[in-house]
Write a protein that holds these residues in place. Structure first.
Motif, mmCIF file in Angstrom:
data_model
loop_
_atom_site.group_PDB
_atom_site.id
_atom_site.type_symbol
_atom_site.label_atom_id
_atom_site.label_comp_id
_atom_site.label_asym_id
_atom_site.label_seq_id
_atom_site.Cartn_x
_atom_site.Cartn_y
_atom_site.Cartn_z
ATOM 1 N N GLU A 1 -6.943 -46.394 90.863
ATOM 2 C CA GLU A 1 -6.634 -45.683 89.545
ATOM 3 C C GLU A 1 -6.880 -45.761 88.121
ATOM 4 O O GLU A 1 -6.958 -45.611 86.869
ATOM 5 C CB GLU A 1 -5.206 -45.540 89.823
ATOM 6 N N LYS A 2 -7.226 -47.485 88.021
ATOM 7 C CA LYS A 2 -7.870 -47.995 86.918
ATOM 8 C C LYS A 2 -8.835 -47.664 86.826
ATOM 9 O O LYS A 2 -9.319 -47.553 85.147
ATOM 10 C CB LYS A 2 -8.106 -50.160 87.304
ATOM 11 N N LYS A 3 -10.027 -47.597 87.512
ATOM 12 C CA LYS A 3 -11.255 -46.851 87.289
ATOM 13 C C LYS A 3 -11.063 -45.393 86.225
ATOM 14 O O LYS A 3 -12.219 -45.358 85.902
ATOM 15 C CB LYS A 3 -12.156 -47.325 88.710
ATOM 16 N N ILE A 4 -10.745 -44.464 87.450
ATOM 17 C CA ILE A 4 -10.540 -43.394 86.361
ATOM 18 C C ILE A 4 -9.740 -43.115 85.373
ATOM 19 O O ILE A 4 -11.124 -42.249 84.633
ATOM 20 C CB ILE A 4 -9.112 -42.618 88.206
ATOM 21 N N GLU A 5 -9.375 -43.692 85.050
ATOM 22 C CA GLU A 5 -8.607 -44.091 83.680
ATOM 23 C C GLU A 5 -9.842 -44.724 83.134
ATOM 24 O O GLU A 5 -10.110 -43.920 81.971
ATOM 25 C CB GLU A 5 -7.408 -45.276 83.343
ATOM 26 N N GLN A 6 -10.736 -45.243 83.154
ATOM 27 C CA GLN A 6 -11.522 -45.750 82.511
ATOM 28 C C GLN A 6 -12.445 -44.650 82.777
ATOM 29 O O GLN A 6 -13.374 -44.079 81.780
ATOM 30 C CB GLN A 6 -12.411 -47.000 83.311
ATOM 31 N N MET A 7 -13.051 -44.357 83.882
ATOM 32 C CA MET A 7 -14.221 -43.006 83.569
ATOM 33 C C MET A 7 -13.464 -41.876 82.671
ATOM 34 O O MET A 7 -14.469 -40.910 82.195
ATOM 35 C CB MET A 7 -13.734 -42.740 85.190
ATOM 36 N N ASP A 8 -12.497 -41.186 82.432
ATOM 37 C CA ASP A 8 -11.724 -40.746 81.957
ATOM 38 C C ASP A 8 -12.021 -40.463 80.649
ATOM 39 O O ASP A 8 -12.153 -39.875 79.268
ATOM 40 C CB ASP A 8 -10.606 -40.040 81.994
ATOM 41 N N GLU A 9 -11.690 -41.789 80.043
ATOM 42 C CA GLU A 9 -12.362 -42.196 78.276
ATOM 43 C C GLU A 9 -13.457 -42.195 78.186
ATOM 44 O O GLU A 9 -13.986 -41.901 77.693
ATOM 45 C CB GLU A 9 -11.026 -43.681 78.412
ATOM 46 N N GLU A 10 -14.030 -42.819 79.193
ATOM 47 C CA GLU A 10 -15.860 -42.869 78.490
ATOM 48 C C GLU A 10 -16.077 -41.352 79.085
ATOM 49 O O GLU A 10 -17.042 -41.011 78.126
ATOM 50 C CB GLU A 10 -16.877 -43.492 80.592
ATOM 51 N N ASN A 11 -15.664 -40.118 80.133
ATOM 52 C CA ASN A 11 -16.223 -39.426 79.574
ATOM 53 C C ASN A 11 -15.622 -38.489 78.050
ATOM 54 O O ASN A 11 -15.970 -37.803 77.713
ATOM 55 C CB ASN A 11 -15.370 -38.266 80.495
ATOM 56 N N MET A 12 -14.197 -38.739 77.743
ATOM 57 C CA MET A 12 -13.290 -37.910 77.101
ATOM 58 C C MET A 12 -14.873 -38.302 75.643
ATOM 59 O O MET A 12 -15.371 -37.984 75.135
ATOM 60 C CB MET A 12 -12.398 -38.266 76.572
ATOM 61 N N ASN A 13 -15.289 -39.944 75.457
ATOM 62 C CA ASN A 13 -16.258 -40.608 74.426
ATOM 63 C C ASN A 13 -17.195 -39.723 74.744
ATOM 64 O O ASN A 13 -18.131 -39.360 73.408
ATOM 65 C CB ASN A 13 -16.446 -41.692 74.421
ATOM 66 N N LEU A 14 -17.753 -39.381 75.724
ATOM 67 C CA LEU A 14 -19.556 -38.529 75.968
ATOM 68 C C LEU A 14 -19.055 -37.048 75.418
ATOM 69 O O LEU A 14 -19.995 -36.330 74.375
ATOM 70 C CB LEU A 14 -19.890 -38.613 76.778
ATOM 71 N N ARG A 15 -18.256 -36.796 75.462
ATOM 72 C CA ARG A 15 -17.044 -35.173 74.820
ATOM 73 C C ARG A 15 -17.562 -34.902 73.396
ATOM 74 O O ARG A 15 -18.463 -34.451 72.895
ATOM 75 C CB ARG A 15 -16.324 -34.356 75.329
ATOM 76 N N LEU A 16 -17.311 -36.444 73.041
ATOM 77 C CA LEU A 16 -16.988 -36.166 71.549
ATOM 78 C C LEU A 16 -17.984 -36.725 70.949
ATOM 79 O O LEU A 16 -18.678 -36.112 70.384
ATOM 80 C CB LEU A 16 -16.303 -37.649 70.840
ATOM 81 N N ASP A 17 -19.711 -37.419 71.833
ATOM 82 C CA ASP A 17 -20.416 -38.053 71.189
ATOM 83 C C ASP A 17 -21.241 -36.651 70.736
ATOM 84 O O ASP A 17 -22.349 -36.394 69.986
ATOM 85 C CB ASP A 17 -21.223 -39.253 71.676
#
Length: 82
Positions: free
Chosen positions: A63-79
């Motif tokens: 679950e922690k890894k999924i949360e981290q990947m969701d944050e990274e995904n959101m940051n990539l979308r913002l970029d």
């Protein structure tokens, strides 16, 4: 011919000696290397409980890894938007 069964007759000294002899044969708890009451009463987990604990721990890690990947995904979308 009739037989008469009579129990052994004991004097008071004999009875006291017999009681003392029996009580002396009762094993006393050994204080060396003795466990505390909590350790003695501790319940050993079953195999199923161990598997359940490992499953919950692994699930929490994922679950922690999924949360981290969701944050990274959101940051990539913002970029990408910028």
């Amino acid at each position: 011919m009739k037989g008469l069964a009579v129990g052994p007759m004991k004097t008071s000294e004999c009875s006291e000696w017999w009681v003392k002899r029996i009580n002396d044969n009762i094993p006393r708890p050994n204080t060396e290397n003795s466990q505390s009451m909590e350790e003695h009463l501790r319940v050993v987990p079953t195999e199923l409980e161990i598997i359940k604990y490992d499953f919950k721990r692994r699930n929490a890690e994922l679950e922690k890894k999924i949360e981290q990947m969701d944050e990274e995904n959101m940051n990539l979308r913002l970029d990408m938007d910028v």
